[in-house]
Structure formats: C-alpha cells, structure tokens
Scaffold this motif. Structure first.
Motif, PDB file in Angstrom:
ATOM      1  N   GLU A 524       0.127  -6.713 -20.549  1.00 39.63           N
ATOM      2  CA  GLU A 524      -0.663  -6.604 -21.790  1.00 39.63           C
ATOM      3  C   GLU A 524      -1.552  -5.379 -21.742  1.00 39.63           C
ATOM      4  OE1 GLU A 524      -3.353  -9.628 -24.484  1.00 39.63           O
ATOM      5  OE2 GLU A 524      -3.756  -9.489 -22.317  1.00 39.63           O
ATOM      6  N   THR A 525      -2.082  -5.094 -20.550  1.00 40.30           N
ATOM      7  CA  THR A 525      -2.798  -3.844 -20.279  1.00 40.30           C
ATOM      8  C   THR A 525      -2.228  -3.274 -18.990  1.00 40.30           C
ATOM      9  OG1 THR A 525      -4.531  -4.992 -19.038  1.00 40.30           O
ATOM     10  CG2 THR A 525      -4.919  -4.653 -21.400  1.00 40.30           C
ATOM     11  N   ALA A 526      -2.684  -2.107 -18.599  1.00 46.41           N
ATOM     12  CA  ALA A 526      -2.214  -1.461 -17.369  1.00 46.41           C
ATOM     13  C   ALA A 526      -3.366  -1.338 -16.392  1.00 46.41           C
ATOM     14  CB  ALA A 526      -1.620  -0.089 -17.676  1.00 46.41           C
ATOM     15  N   ARG A 527      -3.035  -1.182 -15.126  1.00 46.61           N
ATOM     16  CA  ARG A 527      -4.057  -0.999 -14.096  1.00 46.61           C
ATOM     17  C   ARG A 527      -3.474  -0.189 -12.952  1.00 46.61           C
ATOM     18  NH1 ARG A 527      -2.167  -6.236 -13.744  1.00 46.61           N
ATOM     19  NH2 ARG A 527      -1.503  -7.013 -11.683  1.00 46.61           N
ATOM     20  N   VAL A 528      -4.348   0.586 -12.311  1.00 48.48           N
ATOM     21  CA  VAL A 528      -3.946   1.387 -11.156  1.00 48.48           C
ATOM     22  C   VAL A 528      -3.912   0.481  -9.927  1.00 48.48           C
ATOM     23  CG1 VAL A 528      -4.545   3.331  -9.659  1.00 48.48           C
ATOM     24  CG2 VAL A 528      -4.908   3.496 -12.144  1.00 48.48           C
ATOM     25  N   LEU A 529      -2.864   0.608  -9.129  1.00 48.39           N
ATOM     26  CA  LEU A 529      -2.701  -0.177  -7.910  1.00 48.39           C
ATOM     27  C   LEU A 529      -2.786   0.733  -6.697  1.00 48.39           C
ATOM     28  CD1 LEU A 529       0.424  -2.253  -9.035  1.00 48.39           C
ATOM     29  CD2 LEU A 529      -1.952  -3.012  -9.086  1.00 48.39           C
ATOM     30  N   THR A 530      -3.327   0.218  -5.615  1.00 43.98           N
ATOM     31  CA  THR A 530      -3.329   0.952  -4.348  1.00 43.98           C
ATOM     32  C   THR A 530      -2.115   0.516  -3.539  1.00 43.98           C
ATOM     33  OG1 THR A 530      -4.617  -0.720  -3.164  1.00 43.98           O
ATOM     34  CG2 THR A 530      -5.842   0.978  -4.379  1.00 43.98           C
ATOM     35  N   PRO A 531      -1.671   1.340  -2.597  1.00 43.64           N
ATOM     36  CA  PRO A 531      -0.546   0.927  -1.743  1.00 43.64           C
ATOM     37  C   PRO A 531      -0.814  -0.388  -1.018  1.00 43.64           C
ATOM     38  CG  PRO A 531      -0.954   3.278  -1.493  1.00 43.64           C
ATOM     39  CD  PRO A 531      -2.078   2.734  -2.314  1.00 43.64           C
ATOM     40  N   GLU A 532      -2.074  -0.636  -0.658  1.00 43.43           N
ATOM     41  CA  GLU A 532      -2.416  -1.875   0.037  1.00 43.43           C
ATOM     42  C   GLU A 532      -2.249  -3.093  -0.872  1.00 43.43           C
ATOM     43  OE1 GLU A 532      -3.878   1.547   1.956  1.00 43.43           O
ATOM     44  OE2 GLU A 532      -4.381   0.818  -0.053  1.00 43.43           O
ATOM     45  N   GLN A 533      -2.430  -2.900  -2.169  1.00 37.75           N
ATOM     46  CA  GLN A 533      -2.294  -4.010  -3.117  1.00 37.75           C
ATOM     47  C   GLN A 533      -0.841  -4.304  -3.470  1.00 37.75           C
ATOM     48  OE1 GLN A 533      -4.762  -2.245  -6.195  1.00 37.75           O
ATOM     49  NE2 GLN A 533      -6.328  -3.830  -5.920  1.00 37.75           N
ATOM     50  N   LEU A 534       0.030  -3.329  -3.293  1.00 38.02           N
ATOM     51  CA  LEU A 534       1.396  -3.453  -3.790  1.00 38.02           C
ATOM     52  C   LEU A 534       2.144  -4.662  -3.239  1.00 38.02           C
ATOM     53  CD1 LEU A 534       3.614  -2.340  -5.549  1.00 38.02           C
ATOM     54  CD2 LEU A 534       4.227  -0.746  -3.714  1.00 38.02           C
ATOM     55  N   PRO A 535       2.100  -4.932  -1.919  1.00 34.90           N
ATOM     56  CA  PRO A 535       2.863  -6.095  -1.435  1.00 34.90           C
ATOM     57  C   PRO A 535       2.412  -7.414  -2.039  1.00 34.90           C
ATOM     58  CG  PRO A 535       2.254  -4.668   0.390  1.00 34.90           C
ATOM     59  CD  PRO A 535       1.487  -4.192  -0.812  1.00 34.90           C
ATOM     60  N   GLU A 536       1.156  -7.508  -2.439  1.00 31.74           N
ATOM     61  CA  GLU A 536       0.631  -8.766  -2.946  1.00 31.74           C
ATOM     62  C   GLU A 536       0.606  -8.842  -4.466  1.00 31.74           C
ATOM     63  OE1 GLU A 536      -3.142  -9.494  -1.162  1.00 31.74           O
ATOM     64  OE2 GLU A 536      -2.360  -9.547   0.887  1.00 31.74           O
ATOM     65  N   VAL A 537       0.973  -7.759  -5.134  1.00 31.46           N
ATOM     66  CA  VAL A 537       0.918  -7.780  -6.593  1.00 31.46           C
ATOM     67  C   VAL A 537       1.990  -8.715  -7.132  1.00 31.46           C
ATOM     68  CG1 VAL A 537       2.534  -5.872  -7.037  1.00 31.46           C
ATOM     69  CG2 VAL A 537       0.650  -6.308  -8.632  1.00 31.46           C
TER      70      VAL A 537
END
Length: 670
Positions: A524-537
C-alpha cells in the motif's frame, strides 16, 4: 607431518556425512525466507522433518505422532484386560471339578461298604457339598470367599486351594510393590513388616517435603534403597517414578469393566487383611495425585484384543501406554526443537524403535547445533539470525539459483569473478594499503625468494605482497524493488521473489563489493529496507501495489550514488495505489487513472535522471503486461514476463550480462 588417507570402493555399508549445522541451515533456507522468522522456520522444520546429506529423511513430529498413535492402537487391538485373573479362575474351576470327583468317589465307597449309617451320612454330606458347589458364584472374588469356608472332601483340592491363595496374596503384594518400585520379583510374608516400615517412612518423608523441611532423603535411601533399583538421586525424582507407576496401576483399574474393578477390590479386601498397609498405600496415592496432577490419573484404555494379559504383563503394558501418552504430550506441546531434549531417548527407542529415537534426538540438537555454529542466537528470549547466518542464507539462495542456470549462459563461475568481483585484467601490482587483499601467490613467493636468496621455510614480508589488478571503473548502483502486497503469497510468488533478492544481495556484496544495492519493499506504501532486515521481511496484510511510492524512494536512494544506475522491480500486479499530494496513500481496484498517471510521472523522473528500470512481471496478465510495456517504452528499460520457477534465472543472467557489457564498454573507452 603429512596426513595419509586410505580409499576403498564403496560397498553400500559406509555412511556419509553426519547431519550438521550447515546441512540443517541449508534445509531451513526456504522456511527462513518464507516466514522471515527463525522460530517459525524451526517449528515448521520440526513438524515436517528434513533430509540429511545422505538423502535420508529424518522424521518430523507430524510423522512421529502418527507412528506413536499407531503403536498405541496396536497394543489396544492385541490385548485383553479380562485375562488378569483368568489363569487363577481356571485353576479354581479345575480344583472344584477335582472336589466333585472326590465327593462322588467317597459316596460310592460308603455305599459299597454295606454300612447303611455310613452310606446315609455320606449321602447327606455329598448333597450339602454339591449344593454349595452348585451355588458357587461365577466371579473370582465370590469363589474365593465361598471356598475359604468350604469343608473340602479332597485333601489334594484343599492343598491346591491354599497354594492358590498364597499365590494370589503374593500377586496382590507384588502389585503394591510394583506401584512403588520394580525391585522385588517375589514378595513373601517375611517382607511384609519391612515393607510397612518403608511405607511409613516414605509418607513421613513426603509430608516433610511438602512442608519445605529436610525430608531426609539420604537416610531413607540408605535403609530402603533396595526397593528402588533405578537409584533416584533426589526425593523429587523418587516421587515422580512412584507416581508414574501408581498412575499406570490406576489406569489399569480405570480400564477394567465395573465388574472386573469390583472383583479386584473385593479380592484385595479379602486377602489383604493388613489394614495398616492398605491405609499407607491409600495415603501415598492421594499425596502423589496432588503433587503430580499431570500424570493423568483418570486415564483409561479400551482394549479390544484377544490376547489375555496376566497381572505383570498388564502392569507393563499400562506403564508403556502411559509413557506413550507422556511422549505424545511432549511432542504436541514442543514449541522449539530444544524442548524435545526433555524426552528420554532410551525410552523412545524401546517404545518406537531406533529410527524414531534417532530423528527425535537430531531434532532436539538442532537449535544447539545452529547456535554453536554461530548461525543463530538468543535475543530477548527469541532466536534470531546472526550476521554469519544472514550471509549464509544469501549464499544458499545464490548457490541454488546459479545451480539451475545453463553453463553457457554465464559460465561456471569458477574464475571469471575473482578479484573481489571486478573485471579481471590478469595483471598484478604491489599491494597498497586499502587494496582488496587478493594475493597472487606465485609472484608473492617469488618476491620473497628473490629478497631472501631462497631456502625454506619462505619468510614473507608485507613488501613481498603482490595482488591481482582489477578494473574499478565498472561500478553500478542498483535498487531492487520487491512487491510485498498480499497477492504475492496468495499466488506463490513471494518465496521465489525474496530468494532472488537475497541471492542478488549476496552476489553483489561478495563479488562486486564496490557496487551499491538498495532495497525497497512496496505494497500500500513503500519503505526502504536494510540488508539485515531482508531475511525477516514478510508480505503486508494490506491491499495495494504502490509502484509510485517505490520509484520515488528508489530514485532518492540512487541520487546519492554514482556509476550506472538501475532499478530492478519484481511484481505480480499492476499499480493500484499511489501517494496523494497531501501525503496519504490512495488505493483503488481496478487501477484508478490518477494512480497510473502518478506512477508514470515517477517513471519519467527516473528516466531523466538516467535510471534504467528493468521489470520482472510474474504471471503478467493483459492489463499488467500492457502497463509494463507502456512503462518500458518511456524508460527504455527492459521487461521480462516470467514465472516463479525461472525468475532467478532471468534476474541473475540480466544482472551479470549487464556487468559484462559495462566492463567491455569501459575497456573500449580506455
């Protein structure tokens, strides 16, 4: 010292690699990517099982529970509780027949004697005895009660009855002992007094324990330890063992029919005339039921088999059924693999076999193995991936995708990407501080030999270091836009897309460390992700595919970077949301005109800033395909209409070909 190895032809008996942390983590990769949570992934693997490096399937809890239920049902279908006293009942019937035969013989002898008075007395005695035998109750307890006051004609029948009563008393006494311990195979009258002393001391110790006083466990075990061959090490362990046995006995009583249960109670009352011992047993049972309510004292089993069980066999079956119930309860309530360590593996092996015990043992060690390998760690009561684990999961995703590619597409990836990932020039230079430490060993050792004049061992000095030259002018900056809308998991697109994101991050960070990779998730909206967040997104439980906001954030990230710039967008839906001028998200399906226009305006801005947009459409239908083609015609990027199965092939091939094209153009320009 040189290690020596001996090789032989494989004959089918040798085993391969043991199941270790790396193998477990490889199995966990998809679950970790899908759920984004170590705890959820471990629970899923614990339920489903896994394969070791030899390809052997380790049973999961779902399969183990099914096997456990089958094992329980097999026991119930085989045995019959009605046989607990059948053997003694048959012996009573046999000696009654012997007594009838003796009565008949005595009457015949009297009648043949010619003595009328003797014959008359024998006739009256025979009538009285036969009447009592004819009126004998059918139940075992009733027969025992009547025969205990019966005046036998046959001395042999009387002797057999007395022997049966002693045997029955011993069984009932053994039953009491078995409820507390497995110590004494035969319980004679001489052991009664000592058993009463033990029971009294046991109840006193239990009461002290409940009051929080020193129960005197060591003194108790010194006096009565022979009753408890398991050698418990604490009063708690002793009481738990006793509670398990008493609960098994209670389960046997509960499983009997009301008639069988009443019969056993009557027998016990008739034969066990020591009221003090019975009172001690009742007191102990009540105390243990209060202390261990989880032992399921009201449990009962429906035996439907034809195989009658004696008392000892019935008690053994009840204990094993109780163990199966406890194991089932443990498996059902285990929230993590480490909770399975509470299972008694020896008992599991006895009840369910070696394969089940092996699978359960390996599942129990799984969390510990992963922690010791540094792949996961405890944080505030939860398991999370470590930086090493994050790198490992990206590497696994990259290796899986590369293994699917044809060798003629991007090569075998053995030598073309060394030198920290930049284009190799096959030239060398002296090492300077800050250079990638990619040593050319031949030239480095040659420099040391020239400096020292030879000899071994070779003495290396930093001035000897010579590294491979790589070209640093092919830097590119990429933002990966990942669709997190609800349609992605609904269409089974989420896991392949996230796997590609992890693989691309692993590829760039390991092979092209000077490149930039930004990550943007959008729904619905966008957000910036860090590499550390990627596995848990994970996906968002909202409707909306806001490419407009995603392009805005991606463009802002790339504005701070240099080199060739591109956006890689993975999506399965057309734009259905955008950010309004006053900053609020707007959603509508089918896509509203203003959403399409806002998204395309952002595409135009990216194009003006020389940002190429490469779009990978999953299951693109007519409307999504039309929008992607319109966007591509504006931006001059490329569009790939693909499936979840080959998404990774397209993305990685496109990225690698782009890197090679940049390198070729850079060399020509040079």
């Amino acid at each position: 010292m040189t290690s020596r190895f001996q090789y032989s032809r494989w004959d089918g008996t040798q085993t391969g690699f043991e199941f270790d942390a790396d193998a477990a983590f490889d199995e966990l990769t998809d679950e970790l990517l899908y759920h984004g949570d170590v705890n959820a992934a471990l629970r899923k693997m614990m339920q489903d099982g896994m394969r070791d490096r030899d390809g052997n399937q380790l049973q999961g809890l779902r399969e183990l529970l099914e096997q456990l239920r089958e094992e329980r049902q097999n026991r119930l279908d085989q045995h019959d509780l009605g046989g607990v006293y059948d053997e003694i009942n048959d012996e009573l019937n046999d000696l009654i027949d012997e007594e009838r035969h003796a009565i008949e013989n005595a009457l015949n002898d009297a009648q043949r004697s010619g003595d009328e008075r003797r014959a008359e007395n024998a006739q009256n005695a025979a009538m009285e005895r036969n009447m009592r035998l004819d009126l004998m109750p059918d139940d075992l307890a009733g027969k025992v009660r009547e025969l205990d006051t019966y005046n036998f004609e046959s001395k042999e029948a009387k002797q057999r009855f007395d022997q049966l009563m002693e045997k029955l008393k011993e069984q009932l006494m053994q039953q009491m002992v078995d409820q507390m311990s497995g110590a004494m195979e035969q319980m004679g009258p001489e052991d009664m007094a000592r058993m009463k002393d033990m029971m009294q001391a046991l109840n006193e110790m239990l009461e002290k324990h409940q009051r929080g006083e020193d129960p005197g466990f060591e003194d108790f075990m010194e006096k009565f330890g022979d009753f408890f061959p398991e050698q418990p090490e604490s009063v708690e362990e002793l009481l738990e063992q006793m509670a398990q046995r008493m609960a098994a006995m209670q389960a046997m009583m509960n499983s009997m029919s009301p008639e069988q249960r009443a019969q056993m109670q009557q027998l016990s009352d008739q034969l066990m005339d020591d009221m003090d011992l019975q009172w001690q047993m009742q007191q102990l049972s009540g105390n243990l039921q209060q202390m261990f309510p989880q032992m399921q004292w009201n449990q009962s089993y429906d035996f439907d088999g034809q195989d009658p069980m004696g008392m000892g066999q019935a008690m053994q079956q009840m204990q094993e059924l109780g163990d199966l119930d406890q194991l089932e309860n443990l498996l059902r309530n285990a929230s993590s693999p480490s909770a399975l360590a509470e299972a008694d593996m020896d008992k599991v092996r006895d009840l369910m076999g070696d394969d089940a015990a092996k699978s359960l043992g390996r599942l129990a060690e799984l969390t510990k193995q992963l922690e010791e390998a540094g792949l996961i760690e405890q944080k505030e009561g939860r398991l999370e991936m470590t930086p090493k684990g994050l790198r490992k999961i990206g590497s696994n995703a990259l290796r899986e995708l590369f293994s699917k590619l044809a060798k003629d597409q991007i090569g075998q990836h053995e030598t073309s990407n060394i030198g920290q990932g930049h284009e190799r020039t096959y030239d060398t230079k002296a090492y300077e501080y800050g250079d990638p430490f990619q040593l050319d060993l031949n030239r480095t050792i040659r420099n040391a030999v020239r400096r020292t004049g030879g000899g071994s061992p070779v003495d290396l000095h930093p001035d000897d270091f010579e590294i491979e030259k790589t070209e640093h002018f092919t830097r590119s900056s990429t933002v990966l836009m990942l669709d997190l809308s609800l349609s992605m998991p609904m269409r089974d697109n989420f896991l392949p897309a996230k796997k590609v994101a992890m693989a691309l991050h692993s590829l760039i960070s390991s092979q092209f460390p000077r490149d930039y990779l930004g990550l943007v998730g959008f729904s619905e909206t966008a957000r910036v992700l860090t590499p550390e967040q990627l596995p848990e997104v994970s996906w968002d439980f909202v409707y909306g595919t806001n490419m407009h906001h995603g392009f805005t954030l991606a463009r802002q990230l790339l504005a701070r970077e240099s080199g060739t710039k591109q956006i890689i967008m993975i999506t399965d839906g057309e734009p259905t949301a955008h950010i309004t001028p006053d900053g609020y998200p707007f959603f509508n399906y089918p896509p509203a005109r203003e959403t399409i226009e806002a998204t395309l305006r952002e595409v135009v801005r990216c194009t003006k800033e020389q940002i190429r947009i490469n779009t990978f459409g999953l299951g693109a239908d007519g409307s999504l395909r039309a929008f992607i083609e319109q966007m591509t015609s504006i931006n001059r990027g490329r569009a790939f209409f693909t499936t979840p199965e080959n998404l990774g092939d397209y993305v990685l091939v496109d990225f690698m070909e782009g890197k090679r094209a940049l390198a070729r153009s850079a060399r020509r320009a040079g």
